[in-house]
Design a protein around this motif. Structure first.
Motif, mmCIF file in Angstrom:
data_model
loop_
_atom_site.group_PDB
_atom_site.id
_atom_site.type_symbol
_atom_site.label_atom_id
_atom_site.label_comp_id
_atom_site.label_asym_id
_atom_site.label_seq_id
_atom_site.Cartn_x
_atom_site.Cartn_y
_atom_site.Cartn_z
ATOM 1 N N LEU A 180 -31.390 -20.882 -26.032
ATOM 2 C CA LEU A 180 -31.643 -22.522 -25.533
ATOM 3 C C LEU A 180 -33.105 -22.582 -24.398
ATOM 4 N N GLN A 181 -33.342 -21.079 -24.083
ATOM 5 C CA GLN A 181 -34.437 -21.223 -23.409
ATOM 6 C C GLN A 181 -36.279 -20.624 -24.236
ATOM 7 N N TRP A 182 -36.920 -20.627 -24.123
ATOM 8 C CA TRP A 182 -37.880 -19.406 -24.913
ATOM 9 C C TRP A 182 -38.774 -20.406 -24.168
ATOM 10 N N GLN A 183 -39.401 -19.141 -22.887
ATOM 11 C CA GLN A 183 -40.048 -19.693 -21.851
ATOM 12 C C GLN A 183 -40.962 -18.141 -21.466
ATOM 13 N N PRO A 184 -41.693 -17.697 -22.506
ATOM 14 C CA PRO A 184 -42.964 -16.505 -22.722
ATOM 15 C C PRO A 184 -43.768 -16.566 -21.420
ATOM 16 N N PRO A 185 -44.126 -15.625 -20.276
ATOM 17 C CA PRO A 185 -43.286 -14.567 -20.849
ATOM 18 C C PRO A 185 -42.221 -14.283 -19.138
ATOM 19 N N ARG A 186 -41.983 -15.428 -19.201
ATOM 20 C CA ARG A 186 -40.653 -15.059 -18.022
ATOM 21 C C ARG A 186 -39.172 -14.852 -18.535
ATOM 22 N N GLU A 187 -38.913 -16.031 -19.301
ATOM 23 C CA GLU A 187 -37.967 -16.122 -19.495
ATOM 24 C C GLU A 187 -36.383 -16.529 -20.879
ATOM 25 N N MET A 188 -35.484 -15.908 -21.608
ATOM 26 C CA MET A 188 -34.919 -16.384 -22.571
ATOM 27 C C MET A 188 -33.531 -16.008 -22.590
ATOM 28 N N ALA A 189 -32.698 -17.303 -23.597
ATOM 29 C CA ALA A 189 -31.632 -17.146 -23.415
ATOM 30 C C ALA A 189 -31.326 -18.094 -24.826
ATOM 31 N N PHE A 190 -29.892 -16.832 -25.380
ATOM 32 C CA PHE A 190 -29.592 -17.633 -26.210
ATOM 33 C C PHE A 190 -28.064 -17.513 -26.525
ATOM 34 N N ARG A 191 -27.415 -18.106 -27.712
ATOM 35 C CA ARG A 191 -26.064 -18.153 -27.060
ATOM 36 C C ARG A 191 -25.731 -18.144 -29.104
ATOM 37 N N PHE A 192 -24.504 -18.046 -29.023
ATOM 38 C CA PHE A 192 -24.021 -17.718 -30.429
ATOM 39 C C PHE A 192 -23.506 -19.097 -30.668
ATOM 40 N N ASP A 193 -23.484 -19.440 -32.528
ATOM 41 C CA ASP A 193 -23.171 -20.586 -32.643
ATOM 42 C C ASP A 193 -22.170 -20.459 -33.559
ATOM 43 N N ARG A 194 -21.805 -19.759 -34.324
ATOM 44 C CA ARG A 194 -20.848 -19.060 -35.804
ATOM 45 C C ARG A 194 -21.468 -17.010 -35.024
ATOM 46 N N ALA A 195 -19.357 -16.659 -35.607
ATOM 47 C CA ALA A 195 -19.882 -14.885 -36.033
ATOM 48 C C ALA A 195 -18.527 -15.243 -37.067
ATOM 49 N N THR A 196 -18.967 -13.480 -37.510
ATOM 50 C CA THR A 196 -18.001 -13.429 -38.412
ATOM 51 C C THR A 196 -16.940 -13.066 -37.740
ATOM 52 N N LYS A 197 -15.575 -13.306 -38.627
ATOM 53 C CA LYS A 197 -14.148 -13.185 -37.980
ATOM 54 C C LYS A 197 -14.156 -12.379 -37.117
ATOM 55 N N GLY A 198 -13.670 -12.158 -35.747
ATOM 56 C CA GLY A 198 -13.310 -10.822 -34.839
ATOM 57 C C GLY A 198 -14.375 -11.053 -34.232
ATOM 58 N N GLY A 199 -15.145 -11.897 -33.991
ATOM 59 C CA GLY A 199 -16.741 -11.491 -32.773
ATOM 60 C C GLY A 199 -15.732 -13.107 -31.958
ATOM 61 N N PRO A 200 -16.699 -13.165 -30.704
ATOM 62 C CA PRO A 200 -16.179 -13.693 -29.734
ATOM 63 C C PRO A 200 -16.330 -15.253 -29.976
ATOM 64 N N GLU A 201 -15.369 -15.842 -28.670
ATOM 65 C CA GLU A 201 -15.181 -17.142 -28.726
ATOM 66 C C GLU A 201 -16.081 -18.201 -28.508
ATOM 67 N N ALA A 202 -16.808 -17.297 -27.442
ATOM 68 C CA ALA A 202 -18.144 -18.017 -26.803
ATOM 69 C C ALA A 202 -18.614 -16.241 -26.314
#
Length: 127
Positions: A80-102
């Motif tokens: 979601l963010q990639w701004q070296p050298p200050r900030e980065m953020a990511f999310r899961f789009d998919r996960a194997t069974k048993g993974g989080p809802e979000a």
């Protein structure tokens, strides 16, 4: 399984949140070199056993990668963010069974005197 797509606002509103802060003896630029190095993640992030970038370099917001974790879980991420050298953020789009809802993570790096850095890491999840 598909995870619910979340934005940066999820980091403040998620039902499960972990916030950790630490001062590090490294420059912010070097810290982002480590973040970019797929082979380094299993050395310092205990839950991670492998990282594969699935987007071409240079990395930017919208880049993707696959992360393999202990207990066989796999997460497919979008940055979601990639701004070296200050900030980065990511999310899961998919996960194997048993993974989080979000799921999302945010890394905020602040330079400190003497070539050091302050890292604020936020993990947000809906299980």
């Amino acid at each position: 399984m598909d995870c619910r797509p979340v934005g940066l606002d999820f980091l403040a509103s998620a039902p499960v949140r972990v916030v950790t802060e630490v001062d590090l003896d490294t420059r912010p630029e070097r810290l982002f070199d480590v973040f970019l190095d797929a082979a380094s993640w299993p050395r310092w992030a205990f839950a991670i056993t492998g990282v594969t970038w699935t987007s071409p370099f240079p990395i930017a917001a919208g880049a993707t990668r696959t992360v393999e974790m202990r207990a066989g879980m796999v997460g497919w991420e979008t940055f979601l963010q990639w701004q070296p050298p200050r900030e980065m953020a990511f999310r899961f789009d998919r996960a194997t069974k048993g993974g989080p809802e979000a799921f999302a993570e945010h890394y905020l790096v602040t330079p400190l005197p003497g070539g050091r850095s302050h890292l604020r890491w936020t993990m947000a999840a809906e299980i």
